[in-house]
Design a protein around this motif. Structure first.
Motif, mmCIF file in Angstrom:
data_model
loop_
_atom_site.group_PDB
_atom_site.id
_atom_site.type_symbol
_atom_site.label_atom_id
_atom_site.label_comp_id
_atom_site.label_asym_id
_atom_site.label_seq_id
_atom_site.Cartn_x
_atom_site.Cartn_y
_atom_site.Cartn_z
ATOM 1 N N UNK A 223 30.340 -1.724 -5.570
ATOM 2 C CA UNK A 223 31.288 -1.434 -4.802
ATOM 3 C C UNK A 223 32.891 -1.686 -5.583
ATOM 4 N N UNK A 224 33.481 -0.892 -4.538
ATOM 5 C CA UNK A 224 35.434 -1.805 -4.998
ATOM 6 C C UNK A 224 35.489 -3.532 -5.289
ATOM 7 N N UNK A 225 34.459 -3.351 -3.460
ATOM 8 C CA UNK A 225 34.999 -4.783 -3.208
ATOM 9 C C UNK A 225 34.743 -5.631 -4.039
ATOM 10 N N UNK A 226 33.574 -5.394 -4.399
ATOM 11 C CA UNK A 226 32.533 -6.270 -5.913
ATOM 12 C C UNK A 226 33.352 -6.937 -6.871
ATOM 13 N N UNK A 227 34.157 -5.413 -7.144
ATOM 14 C CA UNK A 227 35.303 -5.922 -8.348
ATOM 15 C C UNK A 227 36.210 -6.405 -7.815
ATOM 16 N N UNK A 228 36.839 -7.055 -6.866
ATOM 17 C CA UNK A 228 37.665 -7.037 -6.311
ATOM 18 C C UNK A 228 39.059 -6.574 -5.808
ATOM 19 N N UNK A 229 38.680 -5.115 -5.770
ATOM 20 C CA UNK A 229 39.714 -3.744 -5.458
ATOM 21 C C UNK A 229 39.345 -3.241 -3.909
ATOM 22 N N UNK A 230 40.798 -2.861 -3.324
ATOM 23 C CA UNK A 230 40.573 -2.016 -2.136
ATOM 24 C C UNK A 230 41.072 -1.079 -2.582
ATOM 25 N N UNK A 231 40.354 -0.365 -1.778
ATOM 26 C CA UNK A 231 41.641 1.369 -1.992
ATOM 27 C C UNK A 231 41.386 1.586 -0.464
ATOM 28 N N UNK A 232 42.970 2.238 -0.839
ATOM 29 C CA UNK A 232 44.099 2.307 0.542
ATOM 30 C C UNK A 232 43.050 3.858 0.951
ATOM 31 N N UNK A 233 43.735 4.048 2.816
ATOM 32 C CA UNK A 233 42.921 4.612 2.870
ATOM 33 C C UNK A 233 44.024 6.032 2.952
ATOM 34 N N UNK A 234 44.848 5.574 3.329
ATOM 35 C CA UNK A 234 46.229 6.909 3.845
ATOM 36 C C UNK A 234 45.823 7.971 1.975
ATOM 37 N N UNK A 235 46.432 6.618 1.003
ATOM 38 C CA UNK A 235 47.332 7.525 -0.502
ATOM 39 C C UNK A 235 45.553 7.933 -1.619
ATOM 40 N N UNK A 236 44.595 6.493 -0.971
ATOM 41 C CA UNK A 236 43.804 6.652 -2.037
ATOM 42 C C UNK A 236 44.157 5.848 -3.392
ATOM 43 N N UNK A 237 45.214 5.096 -3.340
ATOM 44 C CA UNK A 237 45.046 3.966 -4.152
ATOM 45 C C UNK A 237 44.935 3.090 -5.181
ATOM 46 N N UNK A 238 44.285 2.243 -5.751
ATOM 47 C CA UNK A 238 43.071 1.032 -6.362
ATOM 48 C C UNK A 238 44.382 0.537 -6.284
ATOM 49 N N UNK A 239 43.916 -0.790 -5.159
ATOM 50 C CA UNK A 239 44.432 -2.256 -5.032
ATOM 51 C C UNK A 239 43.758 -3.378 -5.204
ATOM 52 N N UNK A 240 44.600 -4.346 -6.004
ATOM 53 C CA UNK A 240 43.908 -6.011 -5.746
ATOM 54 C C UNK A 240 43.455 -5.792 -4.050
#
Length: 207
Positions: free
Chosen positions: A6-23
């Motif tokens: 998952x994104x969390x496993x790779x140290x990432x988080x997805x913005x639920x508003x615009x979908x951007x993948x961020x740290x």
């Protein structure tokens, strides 16, 4: 079950508003400034809180009058069920079915589905996650159309006021019904659907 990264496993988080993948360490989305959160840890509490107040508002919505009709100096109060019975007496079966489904079946169904999702995702489960996601999407979609009763009351009130011999005013149940719809919409929106997959993975890990 195959382990999915998952994104969390790779140290990432997805913005639920615009979908951007961020740290995952950032508090705010750099693109839309929405709050970044890998999982809403208070999702369950929010869902149950909105669900409960929605249920509380739904009870008087069915006990108190939805419409107060005055005709020829005679005033009658009509509840939701009373209105359905009157429509059946006047042989308006199609309208009676629409009112009954929109006012009773759909709201009760929403309460049941939201509670089912909240209970199931509160612990490890093996239920098909795709089916649960479909249920959640259906509840969110229906929520946008659940104000039909209130709109009908508003239209009737506006139209019948032109007749000096007959008037229709909304009852206290119309306000309660509108509040119930709003609260159940907030309950559905507070549900963090990512927990469906988390609990499924926990179930797989525990055998």
């Amino acid at each position: 079950m195959q382990r999915v990264i998952t994104a969390r496993d790779t140290g990432r988080v997805i913005c639920r508003s615009c979908g951007l993948v961020a740290s995952i360490g950032q508090d705010r989305c750099p693109r839309c400034s929405a709050r970044l959160q890998s999982r809403d840890t208070q999702s369950q509490q929010k869902v149950w809180a909105w669900w409960l107040v929605g249920l509380i508002a739904f009870i008087p919505a069915n006990l108190y009058p939805m419409l107060r009709t005055t005709q020829n100096f005679r005033t009658e109060d009509s509840t939701i069920i009373g209105g359905v019975v009157d429509l059946i007496d006047h042989q308006a079966y199609a309208v009676a079915i629409i009112v009954f489904v929109a006012s009773i079946v759909i709201p009760v169904g929403k309460f049941i589905v939201i509670a089912y999702l909240a209970v199931l995702t509160g612990r490890a489960h093996r239920t098909d996650p795709h089916r649960l996601l479909v249920l959640h999407e259906v509840v969110e979609f229906i929520g946008r159309w659940s104000m039909i009763d209130v709109f009908v009351v508003a239209i009737l009130t506006a139209l019948v006021q032109f007749d000096v011999l007959a008037t229709i005013n909304p009852g206290i149940a119309a306000v309660c019904f509108a509040l119930s719809v709003v609260f159940t919409m907030l309950a559905a929106q507070s549900f963090d659907s990512r927990q469906i997959w988390d609990r499924l993975e926990e179930s797989a890990h525990h055998g």
